[in-house]
Scaffold this motif. Sequence first.
Motif, PDB file in Angstrom:
ATOM      1  N   HIS A  22       0.823  -1.211   0.000  1.00  0.00           N
ATOM      2  CA  HIS A  22       0.000   0.000   0.000  1.00  0.00           C
ATOM      3  C   HIS A  22       0.859   1.264   0.000  1.00  0.00           C
ATOM      4  O   HIS A  22       0.457   2.293  -0.563  1.00  0.00           O
ATOM      5  N   ILE A  23       2.046   1.193   0.588  1.00  0.00           N
ATOM      6  CA  ILE A  23       2.941   2.351   0.581  1.00  0.00           C
ATOM      7  C   ILE A  23       3.592   2.500  -0.794  1.00  0.00           C
ATOM      8  O   ILE A  23       3.728   3.618  -1.322  1.00  0.00           O
ATOM      9  N   PHE A  24       3.969   1.373  -1.392  1.00  0.00           N
ATOM     10  CA  PHE A  24       4.536   1.438  -2.741  1.00  0.00           C
ATOM     11  C   PHE A  24       3.503   2.005  -3.719  1.00  0.00           C
ATOM     12  O   PHE A  24       3.841   2.814  -4.591  1.00  0.00           O
ATOM     13  N   GLN A  25       2.244   1.599  -3.566  1.00  0.00           N
ATOM     14  CA  GLN A  25       1.201   2.123  -4.442  1.00  0.00           C
ATOM     15  C   GLN A  25       1.004   3.620  -4.226  1.00  0.00           C
ATOM     16  O   GLN A  25       0.793   4.382  -5.174  1.00  0.00           O
ATOM     17  N   ALA A  26       1.081   4.059  -2.970  1.00  0.00           N
ATOM     18  CA  ALA A  26       0.976   5.492  -2.680  1.00  0.00           C
ATOM     19  C   ALA A  26       2.113   6.265  -3.342  1.00  0.00           C
ATOM     20  O   ALA A  26       1.917   7.391  -3.834  1.00  0.00           O
ATOM     21  N   TRP A  27       3.310   5.670  -3.380  1.00  0.00           N
ATOM     22  CA  TRP A  27       4.441   6.302  -4.060  1.00  0.00           C
ATOM     23  C   TRP A  27       4.197   6.371  -5.561  1.00  0.00           C
ATOM     24  O   TRP A  27       4.443   7.396  -6.188  1.00  0.00           O
ATOM     25  N   ARG A  28       3.689   5.294  -6.134  1.00  0.00           N
ATOM     26  CA  ARG A  28       3.430   5.277  -7.574  1.00  0.00           C
ATOM     27  C   ARG A  28       2.387   6.338  -7.944  1.00  0.00           C
ATOM     28  O   ARG A  28       2.460   6.934  -9.016  1.00  0.00           O
ATOM     29  N   GLU A  29       1.429   6.552  -7.057  1.00  0.00           N
ATOM     30  CA  GLU A  29       0.358   7.514  -7.324  1.00  0.00           C
ATOM     31  C   GLU A  29       0.672   8.900  -6.782  1.00  0.00           C
ATOM     32  O   GLU A  29      -0.141   9.813  -6.897  1.00  0.00           O
ATOM     33  N   ARG A  30       1.873   9.046  -6.183  1.00  0.00           N
ATOM     34  CA  ARG A  30       2.296  10.323  -5.602  1.00  0.00           C
ATOM     35  C   ARG A  30       1.282  10.851  -4.601  1.00  0.00           C
ATOM     36  O   ARG A  30       0.915  12.029  -4.618  1.00  0.00           O
ATOM     37  N   ARG A  31       0.858   9.972  -3.701  1.00  0.00           N
ATOM     38  CA  ARG A  31      -0.119  10.329  -2.661  1.00  0.00           C
ATOM     39  C   ARG A  31       0.627  10.989  -1.508  1.00  0.00           C
ATOM     40  O   ARG A  31       1.017  10.353  -0.532  1.00  0.00           O
ATOM     41  N   GLU A  32       0.821  12.279  -1.598  1.00  0.00           N
ATOM     42  CA  GLU A  32       1.568  13.004  -0.570  1.00  0.00           C
ATOM     43  C   GLU A  32       0.902  12.929   0.798  1.00  0.00           C
ATOM     44  O   GLU A  32       1.580  12.980   1.824  1.00  0.00           O
ATOM     45  N   ASP A  33      -0.427  12.792   0.817  1.00  0.00           N
ATOM     46  CA  ASP A  33      -1.116  12.698   2.095  1.00  0.00           C
ATOM     47  C   ASP A  33      -0.704  11.444   2.854  1.00  0.00           C
ATOM     48  O   ASP A  33      -0.612  11.449   4.089  1.00  0.00           O
ATOM     49  N   VAL A  34      -0.423  10.364   2.128  1.00  0.00           N
ATOM     50  CA  VAL A  34       0.023   9.119   2.752  1.00  0.00           C
ATOM     51  C   VAL A  34       1.513   9.163   3.064  1.00  0.00           C
ATOM     52  O   VAL A  34       1.954   8.833   4.169  1.00  0.00           O
TER      53      VAL A  34
END
Length: 283
Positions: free
Chosen positions: A145-157
């Motif tokens: 889930h953290i890798f996916q947040a990085w791929r999507e550039r989810r700065e909130d995460v």
Amino acid sequence: MQNLSILITNDDGPASPFLLPLIGSIIEQPWCRELHVVIPDREQSWIAKATSRFSTLIARPHCFKTLTSKWSCDGHLVNGTPADCCSLGINNLYSRRPNLVISGINMGTNAGTAFLLSSGTVGAAIEANLYKVKSIAFSAHLPPHIFQAWRERREDVLSELHEEWKDIASLCTQITSKLLATDAWDYAMLYSANIPWETNADTKCKFTSVTPTFFQRLFVETAPLEFEHSVRGLQSEDDGNPLGDVEVLSANAISITPIKFDLTASLPEFFVKKFAQRPKEVL
């Protein structure tokens, strides 16, 4: 341990949440005399040791710091590959060559042959070795889930994990200190270290070999004769090696792999004689 000139590079670019914590951790070390940062101006993952030959490289001065930090570090953003950045940082941008190149911390692991040889992070460390500069590549396992947040550039995460980025960066600095204190580069050309996400004072650290791994398929067809990068499966040889980097990392331990290139295979004498006896028409 002497005071050193350090060059930091990566393949994830300036957006990597590991970058500033690593800079801040290294710059505080007593063995760091000066620190320069030369990184791609955008993510350059999966590019191995590619070098720009037919394009002009532009290095833009950039000051790396956070709003709350007491330090600042001058460096450059380059419209090139990690290997380009490493080469420029060693040979072109500064009056003094670095004593050590630290590449990473990569957003994701680079354990096993397939990932290691594909990695821009490891590629930059290999590039340093071609100029006879010591180097180490750091990579960190990220939960899906953290890798996916990085791929999507989810700065909130990503911004909520500032302590995790800082802790892993500090650990990488500690590993570098130990390697420097033990003259580790007398025994290897470079090192590749893979860090599990959940680490603490009790996390074991092991010297490993590279686990032989192979891709099943690297691209998927998205339209007729159009393909996109999409790793579908990774195979590994089950050689029963408890000190392979993949196996050690899977056991939630830190893997430190010494790498020394010997690209010439040794042929048995019977094969050499058999080859010499083959008819010329088959050659």
